[in-house]
Design a protein around this motif. Sequence first.
Motif, PDB file in Angstrom:
ATOM      1  N   GLN A 182      48.549  20.889   7.966  1.00 39.36           N
ATOM      2  CA  GLN A 182      49.071  20.135   6.822  1.00 39.36           C
ATOM      3  C   GLN A 182      48.478  20.609   5.499  1.00 39.36           C
ATOM      4  OE1 GLN A 182      47.412  16.153   6.595  1.00 39.36           O
ATOM      5  NE2 GLN A 182      46.374  16.534   8.514  1.00 39.36           N
ATOM      6  N   ALA A 200      47.871  18.386   2.278  1.00 40.44           N
ATOM      7  CA  ALA A 200      48.815  17.272   2.262  1.00 40.44           C
ATOM      8  C   ALA A 200      49.281  16.872   0.866  1.00 40.44           C
ATOM      9  CB  ALA A 200      48.218  16.068   2.987  1.00 40.44           C
ATOM     10  N   ILE A 218      48.899  15.558 -15.945  1.00 36.97           N
ATOM     11  CA  ILE A 218      49.922  15.293 -16.951  1.00 36.97           C
ATOM     12  C   ILE A 218      49.827  13.850 -17.428  1.00 36.97           C
ATOM     13  CG2 ILE A 218      52.398  15.139 -17.330  1.00 36.97           C
ATOM     14  CD1 ILE A 218      52.575  17.377 -15.176  1.00 36.97           C
ATOM     15  N   GLU A 261      54.736   4.625   3.455  1.00 37.78           N
ATOM     16  CA  GLU A 261      55.314   5.636   2.566  1.00 37.78           C
ATOM     17  C   GLU A 261      55.597   5.073   1.173  1.00 37.78           C
ATOM     18  OE1 GLU A 261      55.705   6.311   5.735  1.00 37.78           O
ATOM     19  OE2 GLU A 261      55.185   8.439   5.647  1.00 37.78           O
ATOM     20  N   MET A 302      54.587   6.824  -2.239  1.00 36.53           N
ATOM     21  CA  MET A 302      55.586   7.224  -3.230  1.00 36.53           C
ATOM     22  C   MET A 302      55.208   6.785  -4.632  1.00 36.53           C
ATOM     23  SD  MET A 302      59.505   6.524  -2.430  1.00 36.53           S
ATOM     24  CE  MET A 302      59.577   5.890  -0.800  1.00 36.53           C
ATOM     25  N   PHE A 343      53.868   8.964  -7.552  1.00 39.66           N
ATOM     26  CA  PHE A 343      54.827   9.981  -7.983  1.00 39.66           C
ATOM     27  C   PHE A 343      55.915   9.357  -8.847  1.00 39.66           C
ATOM     28  CE2 PHE A 343      53.100  12.033  -4.136  1.00 39.66           C
ATOM     29  CZ  PHE A 343      52.699  13.222  -4.715  1.00 39.66           C
ATOM     30  N   LEU A 377      56.639  10.111 -12.783  1.00 41.73           N
ATOM     31  CA  LEU A 377      57.975  10.547 -13.201  1.00 41.73           C
ATOM     32  C   LEU A 377      58.448   9.714 -14.392  1.00 41.73           C
ATOM     33  CD1 LEU A 377      59.857  12.707 -12.081  1.00 41.73           C
ATOM     34  CD2 LEU A 377      61.090  10.932 -10.869  1.00 41.73           C
ATOM     35  N   LEU A 413      56.380  10.513 -17.471  1.00 45.08           N
ATOM     36  CA  LEU A 413      56.814  11.813 -17.988  1.00 45.08           C
ATOM     37  C   LEU A 413      58.082  11.676 -18.811  1.00 45.08           C
ATOM     38  CD1 LEU A 413      56.519  14.443 -15.153  1.00 45.08           C
ATOM     39  CD2 LEU A 413      55.685  14.598 -17.463  1.00 45.08           C
ATOM     40  N   ILE A 460      61.897  24.412  -7.856  1.00 44.91           N
ATOM     41  CA  ILE A 460      60.887  24.347  -6.808  1.00 44.91           C
ATOM     42  C   ILE A 460      61.162  23.122  -5.938  1.00 44.91           C
ATOM     43  CG2 ILE A 460      59.169  22.963  -8.029  1.00 44.91           C
ATOM     44  CD1 ILE A 460      57.055  24.857  -7.034  1.00 44.91           C
ATOM     45  N   ILE A 483      57.701  20.285 -12.859  1.00 46.47           N
ATOM     46  CA  ILE A 483      56.914  19.090 -12.546  1.00 46.47           C
ATOM     47  C   ILE A 483      57.795  18.001 -11.932  1.00 46.47           C
ATOM     48  CG2 ILE A 483      55.416  17.333 -13.539  1.00 46.47           C
ATOM     49  CD1 ILE A 483      54.203  20.048 -13.720  1.00 46.47           C
ATOM     50  N   ILE A 516      58.635  18.778  -8.376  1.00 50.89           N
ATOM     51  CA  ILE A 516      57.533  18.538  -7.445  1.00 50.89           C
ATOM     52  C   ILE A 516      57.437  17.049  -7.115  1.00 50.89           C
ATOM     53  CG2 ILE A 516      55.028  18.573  -7.215  1.00 50.89           C
ATOM     54  CD1 ILE A 516      55.031  21.190  -8.767  1.00 50.89           C
ATOM     55  N   MET A 517      57.559  16.199  -8.146  1.00 52.18           N
ATOM     56  CA  MET A 517      57.520  14.751  -7.911  1.00 52.18           C
ATOM     57  C   MET A 517      58.673  14.336  -6.995  1.00 52.18           C
ATOM     58  SD  MET A 517      55.113  13.728  -9.976  1.00 52.18           S
ATOM     59  CE  MET A 517      54.148  14.955 -10.772  1.00 52.18           C
ATOM     60  N   MET A 518      59.875  14.837  -7.302  1.00 49.19           N
ATOM     61  CA  MET A 518      61.057  14.460  -6.525  1.00 49.19           C
ATOM     62  C   MET A 518      60.932  14.923  -5.075  1.00 49.19           C
ATOM     63  SD  MET A 518      62.966  12.719  -8.446  1.00 49.19           S
ATOM     64  CE  MET A 518      64.581  12.629  -7.717  1.00 49.19           C
ATOM     65  N   TRP A 528      58.208  14.952  -3.204  1.00 45.27           N
ATOM     66  CA  TRP A 528      57.401  14.022  -2.402  1.00 45.27           C
ATOM     67  C   TRP A 528      58.074  12.666  -2.322  1.00 45.27           C
ATOM     68  CZ3 TRP A 528      53.795  15.970   0.616  1.00 45.27           C
ATOM     69  CH2 TRP A 528      53.324  17.245   0.305  1.00 45.27           C
ATOM     70  N   ILE A 529      58.711  12.227  -3.432  1.00 40.73           N
ATOM     71  CA  ILE A 529      59.436  10.956  -3.361  1.00 40.73           C
ATOM     72  C   ILE A 529      60.525  11.065  -2.303  1.00 40.73           C
ATOM     73  CG2 ILE A 529      60.874   9.332  -4.647  1.00 40.73           C
ATOM     74  CD1 ILE A 529      59.444  10.264  -7.189  1.00 40.73           C
ATOM     75  N   TYR A 568      58.950  11.082   1.353  1.00 38.17           N
ATOM     76  CA  TYR A 568      58.504   9.761   1.796  1.00 38.17           C
ATOM     77  C   TYR A 568      59.690   8.819   1.965  1.00 38.17           C
ATOM     78  CZ  TYR A 568      53.813  11.355   0.507  1.00 38.17           C
ATOM     79  OH  TYR A 568      52.648  12.066   0.419  1.00 38.17           O
ATOM     80  N   GLY A 569      60.634   8.877   1.016  1.00 45.02           N
ATOM     81  CA  GLY A 569      61.786   7.978   1.071  1.00 45.02           C
ATOM     82  C   GLY A 569      62.637   8.233   2.294  1.00 45.02           C
ATOM     83  N   ASN A 607      61.886   9.815   5.013  1.00 45.34           N
ATOM     84  CA  ASN A 607      61.155   9.529   6.246  1.00 45.34           C
ATOM     85  C   ASN A 607      61.131   8.037   6.545  1.00 45.34           C
ATOM     86  OD1 ASN A 607      60.645  12.128   6.796  1.00 45.34           O
ATOM     87  ND2 ASN A 607      58.501  12.109   6.196  1.00 45.34           N
ATOM     88  N   SER A 612      54.816  13.447   7.611  1.00 44.43           N
ATOM     89  CA  SER A 612      54.917  13.097   6.199  1.00 44.43           C
ATOM     90  C   SER A 612      53.858  13.777   5.353  1.00 44.43           C
ATOM     91  CB  SER A 612      54.822  11.585   6.032  1.00 44.43           C
ATOM     92  OG  SER A 612      53.579  11.150   6.512  1.00 44.43           O
ATOM     93  N   THR A 613      53.193  14.807   5.908  1.00 55.94           N
ATOM     94  CA  THR A 613      52.174  15.471   5.105  1.00 55.94           C
ATOM     95  C   THR A 613      52.629  16.836   4.608  1.00 55.94           C
ATOM     96  OG1 THR A 613      51.246  16.156   7.186  1.00 55.94           O
ATOM     97  CG2 THR A 613      50.142  14.362   6.042  1.00 55.94           C
ATOM     98  N   ALA A 614      53.733  17.344   5.143  1.00 55.79           N
ATOM     99  CA  ALA A 614      54.174  18.663   4.712  1.00 55.79           C
ATOM    100  C   ALA A 614      55.684  18.681   4.525  1.00 55.79           C
ATOM    101  CB  ALA A 614      53.767  19.712   5.735  1.00 55.79           C
TER     102      ALA A 614
END
Lengths: 311, 392
Positions: free
Chosen positions: A222, A225, A236, A275, A279, A282, A286, A289, B105, B160, B163-165, B167-168, B171-172, B174, B302-304
């Motif tokens: 992982q 992670a 940021i 989860e 979440m 993040f 967002l 930002l 990305i 940026i 990258i946020m989207m 992980w969201i 997690y979402g 999953n 959920s870690t990768a």
Amino acid sequence: MTGLILLIKYALLYGAVLLLVAMGGMWSEHSGVINIALEGIMTIGAVAGALILCLMANQPPALMVITSILVACAAGVVYSALLAFASINLKADQTIGGTALNLMGTALALVLVKNYNLKHGGGQSPKLTYNNSPFIFKIGSITVNVFVILAIILLVISFYLMYKTKFGLRLRACGEHPQAAASVGINVFVMRWAGVLISGFLGGLGGFAFVVPSVSIWNFEQGVAGMGFLALAVMIFGQWHPLRIALCALFFAVFKALADIADSTFLGSLKLAKEIYRMMPFIASLIVLAFTSKNSKAPKAEGIPYDKGMR
Amino acid sequence: MNKKPVSPLLMKTKSAGASILSSLVCILIGLVLGYLFLVILNSKSAWKDGLLPIIKGGFKSFGNEKLMKTGAHMKPLGMEIAEAAPLIMTGLSVAFAFKTGLFNIGAAGQYVLGAFGGLYCALVLKLPWWLCLLAATVCGGLWGAVPGILKAYLNVNEVITCIMMNWIGLYGANTLMYQNGKSPMYFLKQAKTYTVASKSPKSLIPSKIFGWDMTKTFNYSAMTIAVFLAVIVAVIIYVIINKTTFGYELKACGSNKNAAKYAGINDKRNIILSMVIAGALAGFGAGLFYLAGVEQYNPQESTALPGQGFNGISVALLASLNPIGCIFSGVFISHLSVGGNAMKQSVFPKEISDAVSGIIVYLCAFSMLFKGFFMKLFEGKLFHKKEGGGKK
């Protein structure tokens, strides 16, 4: 009450990691290089430190702690040199170079771990088992690890270096307007190299700080992670300023800690999936930002390779 | 000194040739460094058990007479092709956004959402395969729209937000697919989602085309027409970028946003559309992967983020952002990963092939250097630079 103590324990643990790594990102970006490779640098730092722990299993604890921390930092510095070389000397796209280092980071870590396990009778396991007790001690009923203290010391040093010394001022100038900095005799290449290497140092240490104190077995499949990316968000959110970064790191760490302890405390009765807590940081960053980007304090020249001829 | 007029076609061929050569140089250096790595790990069998299987990839059982008799030698090749299809799509996704100057990305997150959309329609709604694919595409597109809108209207850096989207999204999706084990899509016994074949066979992408049963030829159940769909999409994307006004506008926004605006191009609309299409392409790729039944989705992982998303970056860069090139580089990256699995695992971990593709991306970051070198070589300027008296 046990829930609260657990929360503080994990919040301190994650807070230290996020603080270290986000400060790493800050150093690199203030010098003008976007460091998206933090995730990969963390993984490399973590694997180097953990392997040293495994190899030194029978040495005195103090020696073990110091050597492994130094090796983790050194590994981060060496790995970040790859980013510095590509983005400063060869003027490559910094985001692509960083992404490549992220891809390579986990792969290299797994190759090293599996190779170690194959040679020491552990089969093809992607996990490392090490002794993490020398890193942990208790203050009252709260468990603390050495990295929390290191993070606070490094925060003070970072702030002082960045805002109270000539070096810091020059480094920041290279991230705002490198050509102007060069015109008054600052060597932009040296400053940018310094920024990226410092970020590698902090990133490697942060990776080690994430892996070691929480568990004594780590599965390197992982990587770290997503902590490196979370740290970018912290940076940021903290608007590239060390003290604000420290506050944001703590804020993000609490959410991450909530995800870990949700099941065992009163939060379990809310029946929210883990989860959701994961979440939240993040989503929060967002939103922030979206509303702050118009007057963002991001270094002006970040991401643009330095070209002497462009004025 | 008079210069001979150069035909535009010749210039184009030279430029394309230089791109291809520079990619090949990247691959070659990557493989050489990978070989060095193998030698360090174990010098005795570095060639036989290490590099040779990587180079052979899906062709590893060709020449093995025992397997040839039963037809089983085709299976690794089938796996290589089946795994190439999603890589081609995520590569296209990254390449397409790059044309508008955006670094996508977030293909990994869009890919996860695509997997969710496709699997939900297949496992719960039990829709036919093409509707499931459409759902995957739409979900991916929606996920891509968010960074696009934020970039266009609020000027937030898309790297940026992507990258946020990511992980969201992970997690979402999953959470929705797991729901503490109660989700109708989650098969507790295998700790993964149900196979599409067991719940709704008509949601599987067909494997027969014009009477040719690909599953039979390749001896591999997940061998479907997915790869042809990916190739068709690649050609469509090529036409959109190079032969339409829309494609021209996108490229104009990518090379100089202000100039494009001045020429009357709606840059905001183009940025959003570009991200939506990029997201849709990644979602489509996830559909091709999961609806062919190559693997079952594991919502507890959920870690990768899924590797296909990030490998899409390798695919796009190796192809110099050319959609047709993505077909070949997608197959190549898949070839590497199948080859990595074929190495003797007790000596060489399979992740070495990931490391090699990482090295290749790193080299691609400054492949412009190589390309410039080859352009000079083609024009004969390399060895007698000073003859013509400088640049003129």
